[in-house]
Design a protein around this motif. Structure first.
Motif: not given
Length: 122
Positions: A48-66, A68-72
């Motif tokens: 579904v989505a991933i976020i880097t350890s420092d929160g600076a980078g994220t990526r979501s599945a293309d199929s979700l078309k924006g 969903f948003t991941i944060s930490r």
């Protein structure tokens, strides 16, 4: 012992929103990338989505078309998944996972939560 505990799932109508939370303990949270995956009945677990350890980078599945948003919040050892414009096909058990590498495959993760059910239905 590492624990990842998801919460925030439930029943929501199509078009609605939910925010999932995952609280981690027993690990140095800021040292791990965090991901969300989901698994619908009869289907394989999917990224579904991933976020880097420092929160600076994220990526979501293309199929979700924006939608969903991941944060930490590393101060709270918590990762979130904001889900908007939910559709019936988003119905699944949602899992959070922790890994030392930034990977889209479930094999990249070392620790998993027990999952939280999200049901999108009218």
């Amino acid at each position: 012992q590492v624990h990842l505990v998801e919460s925030g799932g439930g029943l929501v109508q199509p078009g609605g929103s939910l925010r999932l939370s995952c609280v981690a303990s027993g690990l140095t949270f800021s040292g791990y990338a965090m991901g969300w995956f989901r698994q619908a009945p009869g289907k394989e677990r999917e990224f579904v989505a991933i976020i880097t350890s420092d929160g600076a980078g994220t990526r979501s599945a293309d199929s979700l078309k924006g939608r969903f948003t991941i944060s930490r919040d590393n101060a709270k050892n918590t990762v979130y998944l904001q889900m908007n414009s939910l559709k019936p096909e988003d119905t699944a058990v949602y899992y959070c996972a922790a890994g030392v590498t930034f990977g889209l495959s479930s094999t990249a993760y070392d620790y998993w939560g027990q999952g939280t059910q999200v049901t999108v239905s009218s």
